[in-house]
Design an enzyme around this catalytic site. Sequence first.
Site, PDB file in Angstrom:
ATOM      1  N   LYS A  71     -19.907 -16.258  11.725  1.00  0.00           N
ATOM      2  CA  LYS A  71     -18.579 -16.347  11.099  1.00  0.00           C
ATOM      3  C   LYS A  71     -18.301 -15.147  10.193  1.00  0.00           C
ATOM      4  O   LYS A  71     -17.240 -14.529  10.289  1.00  0.00           O
ATOM      5  CB  LYS A  71     -18.490 -17.660  10.313  1.00  0.00           C
ATOM      6  CG  LYS A  71     -17.144 -17.968   9.737  1.00  0.00           C
ATOM      7  CD  LYS A  71     -17.079 -19.386   9.200  1.00  0.00           C
ATOM      8  CE  LYS A  71     -17.993 -19.635   8.031  1.00  0.00           C
ATOM      9  NZ  LYS A  71     -19.354 -20.017   8.340  1.00  0.00           N
ATOM     10  N   THR A  73     -19.867 -12.249  10.249  1.00  0.00           N
ATOM     11  CA  THR A  73     -19.856 -11.085  11.137  1.00  0.00           C
ATOM     12  C   THR A  73     -18.483 -10.914  11.780  1.00  0.00           C
ATOM     13  O   THR A  73     -17.940  -9.802  11.846  1.00  0.00           O
ATOM     14  CB  THR A  73     -20.938 -11.240  12.224  1.00  0.00           C
ATOM     15  OG1 THR A  73     -22.218 -11.392  11.599  1.00  0.00           O
ATOM     16  CG2 THR A  73     -20.963 -10.042  13.155  1.00  0.00           C
ATOM     17  N   ARG A  94     -17.231 -14.571   0.512  1.00  0.00           N
ATOM     18  CA  ARG A  94     -18.035 -15.225  -0.518  1.00  0.00           C
ATOM     19  C   ARG A  94     -19.307 -14.426  -0.795  1.00  0.00           C
ATOM     20  O   ARG A  94     -19.813 -13.739   0.082  1.00  0.00           O
ATOM     21  CB  ARG A  94     -18.415 -16.637  -0.064  1.00  0.00           C
ATOM     22  CG  ARG A  94     -17.213 -17.547   0.156  1.00  0.00           C
ATOM     23  CD  ARG A  94     -17.567 -18.777   0.981  1.00  0.00           C
ATOM     24  NE  ARG A  94     -18.038 -18.360   2.294  1.00  0.00           N
ATOM     25  CZ  ARG A  94     -19.028 -18.956   2.952  1.00  0.00           C
ATOM     26  NH1 ARG A  94     -19.655 -19.973   2.423  1.00  0.00           N
ATOM     27  NH2 ARG A  94     -19.386 -18.532   4.139  1.00  0.00           N
ATOM     28  N   LYS A 105     -31.589 -19.647   5.973  1.00  0.00           N
ATOM     29  CA  LYS A 105     -30.313 -19.315   6.602  1.00  0.00           C
ATOM     30  C   LYS A 105     -30.054 -17.808   6.654  1.00  0.00           C
ATOM     31  O   LYS A 105     -29.479 -17.289   7.594  1.00  0.00           O
ATOM     32  CB  LYS A 105     -29.158 -20.004   5.860  1.00  0.00           C
ATOM     33  CG  LYS A 105     -27.780 -19.706   6.434  1.00  0.00           C
ATOM     34  CD  LYS A 105     -26.705 -20.445   5.652  1.00  0.00           C
ATOM     35  CE  LYS A 105     -25.316 -20.051   6.114  1.00  0.00           C
ATOM     36  NZ  LYS A 105     -24.960 -18.683   5.747  1.00  0.00           N
ATOM     37  N   ALA A 273     -20.239 -24.871   1.434  1.00  0.00           N
ATOM     38  CA  ALA A 273     -19.213 -25.797   1.929  1.00  0.00           C
ATOM     39  C   ALA A 273     -19.778 -27.166   2.282  1.00  0.00           C
ATOM     40  O   ALA A 273     -19.018 -28.105   2.467  1.00  0.00           O
ATOM     41  CB  ALA A 273     -18.513 -25.203   3.142  1.00  0.00           C
ATOM     42  N   PHE A 301     -19.648 -22.853   6.640  1.00  0.00           N
ATOM     43  CA  PHE A 301     -20.103 -23.774   7.686  1.00  0.00           C
ATOM     44  C   PHE A 301     -18.989 -24.081   8.688  1.00  0.00           C
ATOM     45  O   PHE A 301     -18.117 -23.249   8.936  1.00  0.00           O
ATOM     46  CB  PHE A 301     -20.705 -25.035   7.063  1.00  0.00           C
ATOM     47  CG  PHE A 301     -22.002 -24.773   6.336  1.00  0.00           C
ATOM     48  CD1 PHE A 301     -23.094 -24.215   6.999  1.00  0.00           C
ATOM     49  CD2 PHE A 301     -22.138 -25.031   4.986  1.00  0.00           C
ATOM     50  CE1 PHE A 301     -24.289 -23.943   6.340  1.00  0.00           C
ATOM     51  CE2 PHE A 301     -23.335 -24.771   4.313  1.00  0.00           C
ATOM     52  CZ  PHE A 301     -24.409 -24.228   4.999  1.00  0.00           C
ATOM     53  N   PHE A 381     -22.816 -12.690  23.261  1.00  0.00           N
ATOM     54  CA  PHE A 381     -24.246 -12.422  23.420  1.00  0.00           C
ATOM     55  C   PHE A 381     -24.459 -11.831  24.816  1.00  0.00           C
ATOM     56  O   PHE A 381     -23.726 -12.161  25.761  1.00  0.00           O
ATOM     57  CB  PHE A 381     -25.075 -13.705  23.274  1.00  0.00           C
ATOM     58  CG  PHE A 381     -25.298 -14.143  21.851  1.00  0.00           C
ATOM     59  CD1 PHE A 381     -26.528 -13.989  21.236  1.00  0.00           C
ATOM     60  CD2 PHE A 381     -24.269 -14.718  21.118  1.00  0.00           C
ATOM     61  CE1 PHE A 381     -26.739 -14.385  19.922  1.00  0.00           C
ATOM     62  CE2 PHE A 381     -24.463 -15.129  19.805  1.00  0.00           C
ATOM     63  CZ  PHE A 381     -25.705 -14.961  19.207  1.00  0.00           C
ATOM     64  N   TRP A 409     -20.605  -7.555  16.662  1.00  0.00           N
ATOM     65  CA  TRP A 409     -21.996  -7.371  16.243  1.00  0.00           C
ATOM     66  C   TRP A 409     -22.567  -6.092  16.844  1.00  0.00           C
ATOM     67  O   TRP A 409     -23.221  -5.300  16.158  1.00  0.00           O
ATOM     68  CB  TRP A 409     -22.854  -8.568  16.667  1.00  0.00           C
ATOM     69  CG  TRP A 409     -24.247  -8.520  16.109  1.00  0.00           C
ATOM     70  CD1 TRP A 409     -24.699  -9.048  14.936  1.00  0.00           C
ATOM     71  CD2 TRP A 409     -25.381  -7.873  16.700  1.00  0.00           C
ATOM     72  NE1 TRP A 409     -26.040  -8.777  14.758  1.00  0.00           N
ATOM     73  CE2 TRP A 409     -26.483  -8.051  15.821  1.00  0.00           C
ATOM     74  CE3 TRP A 409     -25.583  -7.153  17.879  1.00  0.00           C
ATOM     75  CZ2 TRP A 409     -27.749  -7.558  16.097  1.00  0.00           C
ATOM     76  CZ3 TRP A 409     -26.858  -6.645  18.155  1.00  0.00           C
ATOM     77  CH2 TRP A 409     -27.918  -6.856  17.266  1.00  0.00           C
TER      78      TRP A 409
END
Length: 556
Positions: A71, A73, A94, A105, A273, A301, A381, A409
Amino acid sequence: MKTDIQIAQEAVLKPITEIAAALDIDADELELYGKYKAKISDSYMEKIKERPDGKLILVTAINPTPAGEGKTTTSVGLGQAFGKLNKKAIIALREPSLGPCFGIKGGAAGGGYAQVVPMEDLNLHFTGDFHAITSANNLLAALLDNHIQQGNELGIDPRQIVWKRCEDMNDRVLRNIIVGMGGKTDGFVREDHFVITVASEIMAILCLADDMKDLKARLARIVVAYNYAGEPVTARDLKAVGSMAALLKDALKPNLIQTLEHTPALVHGGPFANIAHGCNSVRATKAALKMADYCITEAGFGADLGAEKFFDIKCRAAGLKPDAVVLVATIRALKYNGGVAKADLNAENLEALNKGIVNLEKHIENIQKYGVPVVVTLNSFVTDTEAEINFVKKFCEERDCEFALSEVWAKGGEGGIALAEKVLETLEKKESHFKPIYEDDLSLKEKIETVAREVYGAGNVNFAPAALKQLAKLEELGFGSFPVCMAKNQYSLSDDPKLLGRPVGFELNIREVYVSAGAGFVVVLTGAVMTMPGLPKAPAAYGIDVDDNGVITGLF
């Protein structure tokens, strides 16, 4: 393949004064933290208040899985892609917590070629905002216990102290502790608790406050305990407001950094969150809307947590109206929701994709309930197949939401152009009719049930007797008009982390309810959710080091 930290350390950064100059911010309106970080002065924040707002774009996601979603990224890459299209955009993110950085994480700087930098600074101490929040929180705790020690003039009932200490680290042994052990001068013996800093009410207050005046008014309203008559005792009663505000003076100012492609980013505030309201600061978002034509922000999240709270708490409190939502998913995560083991996610599996895509479907439906146009993006991906991509694309378009593939990415802003173009098209052709999902005048119980049924898909809500008693007390004290901040596990739409996909008709269990009067919401604890996480068996901290030249390694 290079790691995120290698990519970040090889980047050539511009001095933050140059990034600011592109936004028409003079050097004397910055408070520099080294060469590449700065806080924006109050005078500049005041100066831009009358400017028109740009478009507000929220980036959210499906429920997180071990397969990863990306998210942040995507948020960073989308901002860089706007730059490639010569659009004036700014990202409002954030700040990361040290807990996940050293736990499991990871950080919150994005990844690959879609990162905000300096990445190591951001993921570690940054500009000290979290330390200031921790200090202000624990100052209030110290003043509370000292008041009791010095005669307890306010008649505080030690059995009804609700204020908890905090630290910005996963430390399970501090969840429930005994304080005051020792002699007479060491305080009264009582049970106490810790929460992680990002779940502290001080964090929420900092993120929701408009300015210093509003910050102090919110700090004053914090309920720390109840007296023997059952009446709330506040931070104002303890004469704590001024000293807490002094600690938070600099932390209240948004931080300016840049992406790998020099897109400006305001990074400020960092609540989780799943156990807090999950959004960056109102000040940063409002400033970003004045500073650029497009503000790209995120909420933590899945959309059932971060987006719901962004809509029902942050937008309600700040008068914000989002223009579009980008909903991030990955084919790997959707297959995981369809029952595929993590080790087998690389293989094409349309059957599992069809089974797991219902999680994405529920999030699409939820955002549409708020009246905001949706763009679904697949974070690409190399193992994704053409058949799988086309399946998701068709699925989304059949549900009246746009679709775009994101390759940020691997390719940075260039890989986000298709997504940026789709967002721009959506902003032009689809009007937002944003409205929170419940009204202020519903009872707290009705608000909880609305979120449980409409957003989560619950069939029934089970309130523990203690929770019902707490709800009645909060209504009696005048907090019934507040929105609710649901604390729930992030892995499932339900309160059971093992129920993947789109569970229906389940029972949501409410175990505890308490008010964050300064933040302006009522916290609702569901299932077994924890406000102080623990470290895993092999924490990420094991792999982090610094060499003889001061270069950090192993930070993702």
